[in-house]
Design an enzyme around this catalytic site. Structure first.
Site, PDB file in Angstrom:
ATOM      1  CG  LEU A 399       6.334  28.144  17.053  1.00 27.68           C
ATOM      2  CD1 LEU A 399       5.946  28.898  18.302  1.00 27.68           C
ATOM      3  CD2 LEU A 399       5.117  27.623  16.340  1.00 27.68           C
ATOM      4  CD  GLU A 401       4.608  24.423  12.652  1.00 24.21           C
ATOM      5  OE1 GLU A 401       4.344  25.575  12.249  1.00 24.21           O
ATOM      6  OE2 GLU A 401       4.635  24.133  13.862  1.00 24.21           O
ATOM      7  CD  GLN A 423       6.597  21.522  20.202  1.00 23.59           C
ATOM      8  OE1 GLN A 423       5.838  22.480  20.241  1.00 23.59           O
ATOM      9  NE2 GLN A 423       7.864  21.603  20.582  1.00 23.59           N
ATOM     10  CG  PHE A 424       1.418  17.662  19.463  1.00 21.71           C
ATOM     11  CD1 PHE A 424       0.831  16.604  20.153  1.00 21.71           C
ATOM     12  CD2 PHE A 424       2.208  18.550  20.166  1.00 21.71           C
ATOM     13  CE1 PHE A 424       1.041  16.446  21.515  1.00 21.71           C
ATOM     14  CE2 PHE A 424       2.426  18.399  21.532  1.00 21.71           C
ATOM     15  CZ  PHE A 424       1.837  17.345  22.220  1.00 21.71           C
ATOM     16  CB  ALA A 425       0.543  14.433  13.657  1.00 24.38           C
ATOM     17  CG  PHE A 427       1.229  21.850  15.689  1.00 27.19           C
ATOM     18  CD1 PHE A 427       0.000  22.459  15.935  1.00 27.19           C
ATOM     19  CD2 PHE A 427       1.940  21.350  16.760  1.00 27.19           C
ATOM     20  CE1 PHE A 427      -0.490  22.573  17.228  1.00 27.19           C
ATOM     21  CE2 PHE A 427       1.452  21.467  18.056  1.00 27.19           C
ATOM     22  CZ  PHE A 427       0.236  22.076  18.287  1.00 27.19           C
ATOM     23  CG  HIS A 468      -2.188  19.186  21.303  1.00 26.74           C
ATOM     24  ND1 HIS A 468      -2.934  20.336  21.342  1.00 26.74           N
ATOM     25  CD2 HIS A 468      -0.881  19.578  21.428  1.00 26.74           C
ATOM     26  CE1 HIS A 468      -2.128  21.381  21.489  1.00 26.74           C
ATOM     27  NE2 HIS A 468      -0.882  20.951  21.537  1.00 26.74           N
TER      28      HIS A 468
END
Ligand SMILES: Cc1ncc(C[n+]2csc(CCOP(=O)(O)OP(=O)(O)O)c2C)c(N)n1
Ligand SMILES: [Mg+2]
Length: 662
Positions: A399, A401, A423-425, A427, A468
């Protein structure tokens, strides 16, 4: 200081002497030039030369080194011509960065050096990517990256070491612990005794050595290199050292107690090594003088050449041209098709097929992201990919980025392509620095491209709340060097994704989550590109232009469907950076009334740029002020009622009616 020559010959030892002496002599000259006002800034490595020199001598010349601001010895020991270095430091166009970068902030593929950006930390993970490339190709090579002890407090240090350990990468992490980070002493920086203790926490080996002893550094790193290659593991080396000058020359040394200078003067890496050679009768007085004279003459000659470099001329066209690497022509014939023939596909399946065919088209393409392997990713887009392409290419990441995006850049240095899935923009904020400062700027800075696509599942309408649901594309459209792509249909999603992977530049690839399963259309089975930078006229009309992208395209189409009395010209931008200004102009010319529509919030959204451009360039064709319909300037709320109220869609009618009234 004890020097153990092991099996080094006299000749080799003399070579080492010249290798450590040259950066010292250059620096002494630089200090003189600085006092004379001939150069503007200097970060001195005097006192620390044994580390740069020992490390570089211990490697093969085609192994990447990622140095910092005090590592002149890395550059000289990779035989970079001093004249060109001087031109670099003076900001001349014939330096290593055409005058675009300062001091050591540049790289050279020829010399396998990837220099730092100013931010301390981000280059640590680049070393991971390089090592991953070596590992994937089963090459016997390591990468080496430097950090100061101050830099170890950055999260990037943690992420890079953790990735290297989890992925068994042959990276050597070198900490130059000189006791200070600018004025901050070690006890205000960390509390772990020795920094090398951190190695254990990452499950890797580590060693602390005397960083002022050239032979210790050389021998240790040589041994570690073999360990890293044979065991396919990373290694942490902490080198104790001290800088004899200020952080940079203008900032002084008042904050350092005088006695420390006395102690470390006694451990001077150049003088002690010189003494050892003299005592061992390898270096005579005559030879010493001869070597010194020779190097000094070399420095004078090179300086003269360096100072005769050319000032950059600030040619806009050249400046702008170097923002992006040129596309490489790819032969796309015979790329495997997944379906027999064209058929309807959902948006999400089109993205999947674009990825699959890209993996077939590019054997050097690696996918990285959280849970993308066996689990198939948060949206199941990569489900089944591990079986099809193997775990080496479909990589679950820890985990982190920032570290993974840095790793992607390292892969690019070694000619790999990568697609990184957020995983979602939302992040992406944890990887922001790598994107906007490393990936985006590297081609302009020193001609190295960042062949990375970042997939961004974005947008609201799914009741997922502030973290999210964001539309954060405008964060990136302001960054020269990036491309920002935002398809609205399955056919474009596949074609643009293929184009993004083919493109050698960093591409932010936005996928609206609410479109994933709600939009279906006929998608060709072939491998094809939808060109980046070209907008699409979805509908031609005469009354109002709606210039939009992503979810906005569908809002506009729905609205047009239920308002048959108005003739809409709907332009889907598809690429937000670079923008297709010609298509915008043509749309304005057809209607004279423009509404820019986007799901992103109003202030600072891309609509502002588009409206300003139209006002500036198409004023004669306007029959009404350019309007912007955007979401409310708040975070994206969770409750469906609040979210509906937030979204621009609910205000579309109001804006269209206002425009019609003109
Ligand atoms: C992210 C970031 N924060 C702050 C700075 C400003 N800065 C430049 S060098 C430096 C100290 C670095 O200390 P250390 O890592 O120990 O390296 P050293 O200069 O001692 O070699 C600081 C705070 C920076 N360059 N980057
Ligand atoms: Mg330091």
């Amino acid at each position: 200081m004890h020097f153990d020559r092991k099996d080094l010959s006299d000749e080799q030892l003399l070579h080492f002497y010249k290798s450590i002496l040259l950066p010292r002599l250059i620096e002494e000259k630089m200090l003189l030039l600085l006092r004379q006002g001939k150069i503007s800034k200097w970060f001195s490595g005097i006192g620390q030369e044994a580390i740069s020199t020992g490390v570089t001598l211990a490697l093969e010349n085609d192994e990447w080194i990622l140095p910092l601001h005090r590592n002149l010895g890395v550059f000289t020991n990779r035989q970079m011509p001093l004249a060109k270095l001087v031109k670099q430091w003076l900001g001349y166009r014939d330096g290593y960065s055409k005058g675009r970068e300062r001091s050591f902030h540049f790289g050279s593929r020829e010399h396998h050096i990837c220099g730092m950006i100013s931010h301390l930390g981000p280059q640590l993970a680049i070393a991971d990517g390089i090592a991953l490339a070596h590992k994937l190709r089963s090459e016997n090579k390591v990468s080496v990256v430097f950090t100061g002890e101050g830099g170890t407090s950055e999260g990037d240090f943690h992420e890079a070491l953790n990735i290297a350990s989890v992925w068994d990468l042959p990276v050597i992490f070198v900490i130059e612990n000189n006791g200070y980070a600018l004025s901050t002493p070690s006890d205000e920086q960390y509390r772990c005794g020795s920094l090398v203790n951190k190695a254990q926490g990452y499950g890797m080996e580590g060693v602390k050595i005397d960083g002022n002893n050239l032979l210790s550094v050389y021998d240790t790193v040589k041994g570690i290199r073999e360990y890293c290659i044979n065991k396919q593991r990373p290694y942490l080396v902490e080198c104790s050292t001290f800088r004899m000058r200020g952080h940079e020359e203008a900032s002084g040394t008042k904050y350092i107690p005088k006695y420390l200078f006395d102690i470390w003067e006694g451990k001077d890496p150049v003088h002690r090594f010189e003494e050892f050679l003299e005592t061992a009768e390898i270096l005579s007085e005559d030879l010493k003088n001869e070597i010194n004279d020779h190097l000094k003459k070399y420095i004078e000659d090179e300086l003269q050449d360096g100072f005769s470099g050319q000032e950059p001329n600030g040619d806009d066209e050249e400046e702008l041209n170097d923002i992006y690497a040129s596309p490489v022509w790819e032969n796309s014939e015979g790329i495997k098709t997944i379906r027999q023939s064209s058929s309807p596909l959902r948006f999400i399946d089109a993205v999947k097929e674009g990825l699959q065919q890209s993996l077939y088209a590019h054997p050097n393409l690696v996918l990285m992201g959280q849970d993308i392997a066996e689990y198939g990713g948060a949206f199941k887009i990569t489900e089944g990919f591990v079986d099809e392409f193997g775990k080496e290419r479909i990589r679950n990441t820890p985990l982190c980025e920032s570290g993974i995006i840095g790793t992607a850049l390292g892969l690019s240095l070694e000619n790999f392509k990568s697609v990184v899935e957020m995983q979602f923009a939302d992040f992406v904020s944890s990887g922001f620095n790598q994107i906007v400062n490393n990936l985006a700027k590297i081609h302009y800075r020193w001609g190295q491209n960042a062949d990375v696509v970042i997939r961004m599942p974005a947008g609201a309408g799914v009741g997922a709340g502030p973290f999210h649901s964001q539309s954060n594309e405008a964060w990136f459209t302001h960054v020269p060097g990036l491309k920002v792509v935002y398809p609205s249909t399955p056919k474009d999603a596949k074609g643009l994704l293929i184009a993004a992977v083919n493109d050698p530049n960093p591409v932010m690839f936005f996928e609206h989550k609410a479109l994933y399963r709600s939009i279906t259309e006929e998608v060709p089975a072939e491998y094809y590109e939808t060109p980046i930078g070209k907008a699409n006229v979805v509908e031609e009309g005469e009354d109002i232009s709606i210039i939009t992208y992503g979810s906005g395209v569908h809002w506009a189409l729905d609205y047009a469907l239920s308002h048959g009395d108005i003739s809409f010209d709907i332009l889907d931008l598809r690429t937000l950076l670079p923008l297709d200004y010609e298509a915008i102009r043509e749309s304005v010319n057809r209607t004279g009334k423009v509404l820019v529509l986007h799901e992103d919030t109003l202030i600072g959204g891309l609509g502002g740029e588009i409206a300003a451009w139209i006002a500036e360039h198409c004023f004669d064709h306007l029959d009404a002020p350019v309007m912007r319909c955007a979401s409310l300037d708040t975070p994206v709320p969770f409750s469906i009622e609040l979210e509906n109220n937030f979204l621009a869609k609910g205000r579309l009618d109001e804006y269209v009616q206002r425009l019609m009234e003109y």
